[in-house]
Design a protein around this motif. Structure first.
Motif, PDB file in Angstrom:
ATOM      1  N   GLU A   4       0.830  -1.203   0.000  1.00 54.63           N
ATOM      2  CA  GLU A   4       0.000   0.000   0.000  1.00 54.63           C
ATOM      3  C   GLU A   4       0.870   1.261   0.000  1.00 54.63           C
ATOM      4  O   GLU A   4       0.576   2.228  -0.700  1.00 54.63           O
ATOM      5  CB  GLU A   4      -0.936  -0.010   1.211  1.00 54.63           C
ATOM      6  CG  GLU A   4      -1.722   1.252   1.413  1.00 54.63           C
ATOM      7  CD  GLU A   4      -2.627   1.671   0.253  1.00 54.63           C
ATOM      8  OE1 GLU A   4      -3.164   2.799   0.311  1.00 54.63           O
ATOM      9  OE2 GLU A   4      -2.813   0.912  -0.718  1.00 54.63           O
TER      10      GLU A   4
ATOM     11  N   GLY B  95      -8.959  -9.677   0.146  1.00 59.13           N
ATOM     12  CA  GLY B  95     -10.076  -8.775  -0.152  1.00 59.13           C
ATOM     13  C   GLY B  95      -9.652  -7.322  -0.146  1.00 59.13           C
ATOM     14  O   GLY B  95     -10.066  -6.542  -1.016  1.00 59.13           O
ATOM     15  N   LEU B  96      -8.820  -6.949   0.831  1.00 56.86           N
ATOM     16  CA  LEU B  96      -8.309  -5.575   0.867  1.00 56.86           C
ATOM     17  C   LEU B  96      -7.495  -5.265  -0.378  1.00 56.86           C
ATOM     18  O   LEU B  96      -7.636  -4.190  -0.973  1.00 56.86           O
ATOM     19  CB  LEU B  96      -7.436  -5.350   2.112  1.00 56.86           C
ATOM     20  CG  LEU B  96      -8.145  -5.242   3.452  1.00 56.86           C
ATOM     21  CD1 LEU B  96      -7.111  -5.122   4.573  1.00 56.86           C
ATOM     22  CD2 LEU B  96      -9.087  -4.057   3.479  1.00 56.86           C
TER      23      LEU B  96
ATOM     24  N   GLU C 175      -7.741  -6.633  -3.292  1.00 53.01           N
ATOM     25  CA  GLU C 175      -8.648  -6.507  -4.444  1.00 53.01           C
ATOM     26  C   GLU C 175      -9.302  -5.127  -4.476  1.00 53.01           C
ATOM     27  O   GLU C 175      -9.457  -4.541  -5.546  1.00 53.01           O
ATOM     28  CB  GLU C 175      -9.700  -7.611  -4.404  1.00 53.01           C
ATOM     29  CG  GLU C 175      -9.115  -8.977  -4.716  1.00 53.01           C
ATOM     30  CD  GLU C 175     -10.076 -10.127  -4.475  1.00 53.01           C
ATOM     31  OE1 GLU C 175     -11.200  -9.909  -3.960  1.00 53.01           O
ATOM     32  OE2 GLU C 175      -9.693 -11.266  -4.791  1.00 53.01           O
ATOM     33  N   GLU C 176      -9.663  -4.588  -3.320  1.00 51.60           N
ATOM     34  CA  GLU C 176     -10.240  -3.243  -3.263  1.00 51.60           C
ATOM     35  C   GLU C 176      -9.207  -2.183  -3.652  1.00 51.60           C
ATOM     36  O   GLU C 176      -9.496  -1.266  -4.411  1.00 51.60           O
ATOM     37  CB  GLU C 176     -10.787  -2.944  -1.865  1.00 51.60           C
ATOM     38  CG  GLU C 176     -12.023  -3.741  -1.514  1.00 51.60           C
ATOM     39  CD  GLU C 176     -13.197  -3.450  -2.430  1.00 51.60           C
ATOM     40  OE1 GLU C 176     -13.461  -2.262  -2.707  1.00 51.60           O
ATOM     41  OE2 GLU C 176     -13.840  -4.415  -2.877  1.00 51.60           O
ATOM     42  N   VAL C 177      -7.998  -2.321  -3.124  1.00 52.74           N
ATOM     43  CA  VAL C 177      -6.933  -1.357  -3.409  1.00 52.74           C
ATOM     44  C   VAL C 177      -6.574  -1.378  -4.892  1.00 52.74           C
ATOM     45  O   VAL C 177      -6.341  -0.338  -5.495  1.00 52.74           O
ATOM     46  CB  VAL C 177      -5.691  -1.651  -2.535  1.00 52.74           C
ATOM     47  CG1 VAL C 177      -4.468  -0.887  -3.019  1.00 52.74           C
ATOM     48  CG2 VAL C 177      -5.971  -1.317  -1.074  1.00 52.74           C
ATOM     49  N   GLU C 178      -6.561  -2.567  -5.481  1.00 50.70           N
ATOM     50  CA  GLU C 178      -6.193  -2.687  -6.886  1.00 50.70           C
ATOM     51  C   GLU C 178      -7.223  -2.031  -7.811  1.00 50.70           C
ATOM     52  O   GLU C 178      -6.908  -1.732  -8.962  1.00 50.70           O
ATOM     53  CB  GLU C 178      -5.987  -4.154  -7.263  1.00 50.70           C
ATOM     54  CG  GLU C 178      -4.727  -4.726  -6.657  1.00 50.70           C
ATOM     55  CD  GLU C 178      -4.517  -6.204  -6.904  1.00 50.70           C
ATOM     56  OE1 GLU C 178      -3.355  -6.627  -6.889  1.00 50.70           O
ATOM     57  OE2 GLU C 178      -5.508  -6.936  -7.111  1.00 50.70           O
ATOM     58  N   LYS C 179      -8.419  -1.777  -7.330  1.00 49.78           N
ATOM     59  CA  LYS C 179      -9.441  -1.088  -8.116  1.00 49.78           C
ATOM     60  C   LYS C 179      -9.221   0.425  -8.132  1.00 49.78           C
ATOM     61  O   LYS C 179      -9.768   1.122  -8.982  1.00 49.78           O
ATOM     62  CB  LYS C 179     -10.834  -1.373  -7.548  1.00 49.78           C
ATOM     63  CG  LYS C 179     -11.275  -2.806  -7.721  1.00 49.78           C
ATOM     64  CD  LYS C 179     -12.625  -3.025  -7.060  1.00 49.78           C
ATOM     65  CE  LYS C 179     -13.019  -4.485  -7.075  1.00 49.78           C
ATOM     66  NZ  LYS C 179     -14.284  -4.718  -6.338  1.00 49.78           N
ATOM     67  N   LEU C 180      -8.430   0.923  -7.182  1.00 47.05           N
ATOM     68  CA  LEU C 180      -8.171   2.352  -7.105  1.00 47.05           C
ATOM     69  C   LEU C 180      -7.238   2.785  -8.222  1.00 47.05           C
ATOM     70  O   LEU C 180      -6.365   2.022  -8.633  1.00 47.05           O
ATOM     71  CB  LEU C 180      -7.537   2.702  -5.755  1.00 47.05           C
ATOM     72  CG  LEU C 180      -8.371   2.394  -4.516  1.00 47.05           C
ATOM     73  CD1 LEU C 180      -7.530   2.621  -3.262  1.00 47.05           C
ATOM     74  CD2 LEU C 180      -9.621   3.247  -4.485  1.00 47.05           C
TER      75      LEU C 180
END
Length: 100
Positions: A31, A70-71, A73-78
């Motif tokens: 991150e 899951g985190l 996957e969310e970060v990779e969408k940013l």
């Protein structure tokens, strides 16, 4: 603080933490790399995170803790963060408004 944290996390990773400790370090490091515009290093950390073996509550060995996956996957969408020097340039170009 992010730039200061990266060397500390890299040092922690070199100590070869195991299980969930390794996953936590890889997530934080990935991150922070993302936030500083080091996309390739970020992706590498996240890929490694998904392969780390850990022991679940039932004593079974598994790879990639679902919470952290899951985190990721969310970060990779940013959208990727621009490197800090580019962000400063963009901020400097913003029109200044006076409050009054």
């Amino acid at each position: 603080y992010v730039k200061k944290a990266i060397p500390l996390l890299e040092a922690q990773l070199k100590k070869n933490p195991k299980d969930i400790d390794r996953i936590e370090v890889l997530f934080s490091l990935g991150e922070y790399y993302r936030r500083t515009g080091e996309t390739a290093k970020s992706k590498e950390c996240f890929a490694l995170l998904k392969m780390v073996q850990y022991t679940d509550e039932d004593g079974k060995k598994k790879a990639g803790h679902p919470y952290f996956v899951g985190l990721v996957e969310e970060v990779e969408k940013l959208p990727p963060e621009p490197p800090p020097d580019m962000q400063k340039e963009a901020d400097d170009k913003q029109p200044q408004t006076s409050g009054g």
